[in-house]
Design a protein around this motif. Sequence first.
Motif, PDB file in Angstrom:
ATOM      1  N   VAL A 298       1.189  -1.287  -0.346  1.00 40.12           N
ATOM      2  CA  VAL A 298       0.201   0.136  -0.184  1.00 40.12           C
ATOM      3  C   VAL A 298       0.535   1.286  -0.157  1.00 40.12           C
TER       4      VAL A 298
ATOM      5  N   CYS B  66      -4.389  -6.331  -5.077  1.00 37.88           N
ATOM      6  CA  CYS B  66      -4.308  -6.163  -3.526  1.00 37.88           C
ATOM      7  C   CYS B  66      -5.613  -7.229  -3.061  1.00 37.88           C
TER       8      CYS B  66
ATOM      9  N   GLY C   1     -10.959  -6.426  -2.312  1.00 39.37           N
ATOM     10  CA  GLY C   1      -9.044  -5.485  -2.713  1.00 39.37           C
ATOM     11  C   GLY C   1      -9.907  -4.134  -3.734  1.00 39.37           C
TER      12      GLY C   1
ATOM     13  N   LEU D 170      -8.754  -0.758  -2.810  1.00 38.16           N
ATOM     14  CA  LEU D 170      -8.290   0.832  -3.299  1.00 38.16           C
ATOM     15  C   LEU D 170      -8.542   1.992  -3.776  1.00 38.16           C
TER      16      LEU D 170
END
Lengths: 193, 193, 193, 193
Positions: free
Chosen positions: C98, C137, C156, C160
Amino acid sequence: MPETGGRTSPKKRADARRNEQTLLDAAAAAFVASGVDAPVRDIATRAGVGMGTIYRHFPTRADLVIAVYRHQVDACAKAGPTLLASSGTPHAALAEWVGLFVDFLVTKHGLASALQSDSARFEALHAYFLDRLVPVCAQLLEAAAAAGEIRSDVGGYELLRAIGNLCAGVEGDTRYDARRMVELLIAGLRRSE
Amino acid sequence: MPETGGRTSPKKRADARRNEQTLLDAAAAAFVASGVDAPVRDIATRAGVGMGTIYRHFPTRADLVIAVYRHQVDACAKAGPTLLASSGTPHAALAEWVGLFVDFLVTKHGLASALQSDSARFEALHAYFLDRLVPVCAQLLEAAAAAGEIRSDVGGYELLRAIGNLCAGVEGDTRYDARRMVELLIAGLRRSE
Amino acid sequence: MPETGGRTSPKKRADARRNEQTLLDAAAAAFVASGVDAPVRDIATRAGVGMGTIYRHFPTRADLVIAVYRHQVDACAKAGPTLLASSGTPHAALAEWVGLFVDFLVTKHGLASALQSDSARFEALHAYFLDRLVPVCAQLLEAAAAAGEIRSDVGGYELLRAIGNLCAGVEGDTRYDARRMVELLIAGLRRSE
Amino acid sequence: MPETGGRTSPKKRADARRNEQTLLDAAAAAFVASGVDAPVRDIATRAGVGMGTIYRHFPTRADLVIAVYRHQVDACAKAGPTLLASSGTPHAALAEWVGLFVDFLVTKHGLASALQSDSARFEALHAYFLDRLVPVCAQLLEAAAAAGEIRSDVGGYELLRAIGNLCAGVEGDTRYDARRMVELLIAGLRRSE
DNA sequence: CATGAATGAGTGTTCATTCAT
DNA sequence: AATGAATGAACACTCATTCAT
């Protein structure tokens, strides 16, 4: 016909007149500040009235402009014959009278430009000035021409227009002196032998 | 670097140039009809192009106006020295040159009015005219003054401004002849002894 | 398939590629300066090419934006599995990944905002980012969830999107630290017992 | 001076006020549909009025936007202290208050995006939100920090900004739940020992 | 009668996009 | 293929003028 002494007009009349005068003062101020095209709302605000009130009293912009300058135009018109009687020569009278007119125009910034405008909205204004002043100017020209002091082929309308033009857009131009230029013009009228 | 007569500039150039001329013609026409403030849209329509095209060629209104009149202003500027050399007297040269300028202004209705405008958007236009013509006018005045033909207290800027004013707003006024009025003005310059 | 060593692509190919790189560099610069909505003309000017060239290479704005950021997005995508393998715990890997994404977004001023835009013109851009990064992710989230480190109800895409949002419009706001806020978010993912 | 319940304001006022409300409703709707940058004409059309009417009531776009959201911002601001007094713990109060703010933002699609805008035209809007809400948010944060419930290094402005960002551009994205993400953020604030 | 709210045409200006050269 | 000239929709903003209250 609201003569001063009449008993017909009650308080109302006085009020209305006062109101109208307020309007004219406000308009005059606005004209000085923003030209004769000053927004109606500005004038209304200055006068402390609604815009509708202005339209009621002066349906057309020209009506308003005319009203604002009427007194001075009339005074100018009346001065013509007087000067002719009191001045040494017709040409001198003409020069003095033209000086009066220039003084008027030059201090009413924006007026001369408005007189140039061919916009329909200023038609009446144009007409008023012409009706009042052309005859006077013509009379002075004729007298001077009759006395042999100047050429006789220039008319009142044309001279007036030329003077008005010379006074237009002078606002804060220090390198240009409208008065001097008008004097040149008048000098140029002299009979060239 | 566009050499004279060179065949270097690519085809495009020819087209663009032609287009630009169309624009200038349209603008000139619009200026005559509605003054130098003519709406961009009108000009574009007259030229048969989109508005964007105008902005591309002439980012500023002043750019457009200057471009429209550049050739003639330049021609007028160049005529000054020539006349001074060829005319009988400096005063005669001045009169002729002024006549040229008046001819130019009078046929470009709306131009003279624009020159009066104090709007910031016309600053460049104003500057251009002044830069090009004031020196020429001043030279002629000085020559005439040096020859003792005219007064020496009137400058090039002032005279030019006066002439410009006399030519403003003449559009279709049959009772007013700007040319004659300017002649009066020039006559008025004569030394009065 | 223009492999480096192929004998099929003559000079042309190399030229074209160089040209395209110039375009991308110019676009990147323009994006930094004016956001992803930078005027096409600006980009063309920076690249020293005509606007048409840009449209030829990248018919849609999204195509251009994608191309500009493709390398970095790919790198980011590839880093996911790597980090998962090398980091101490899945949650640590997630945090690091991240961080990478945030670094990318924060330095590409305007990108995060563009990702928010629901304008149809950015649809492809949106899709590209999602296609490449959501799976990565998601993988990291699943690993961390499987390890019992974080809640398992956040997907995910959602994460995101949240990160992207936190990075938007940061341009020169010294009182706001996107990185810290994202860290808070990741911390908030921790399984609450 | 519009006293409560007074019958003083003339009839006009009632009409104008009703009209203004119509405007605000229309603007709110337009903002939802096209963001806070919605064309003035659109808003006017929705409200069934001329564009001039909007400019009269709200000279600046910021004026309009602020007016549209004022009531709710104020309500939100007032809820802060109330919740602090009535909730079990400061952190709970914070969570509830943040929930209120998110509810507000999420239902005003486009608002959050506008708050991100760094366009000068939204400066006043930005300032208004900050003036009203940052102090409240800061108070809640301080109380929770003082109670040892959360970290003490996150300020009111920063948190508010983060929340705003998380709520931006959510319009019809069913895969993203801003509320949940904000909860994550708030959870992430918890003191990590 | 006065008021000032409302209307909407008119204008400048920007840019994405197309297309002739 | 590349160029960049041309197009024109889109938008903000100003005011003269009308008219309901």
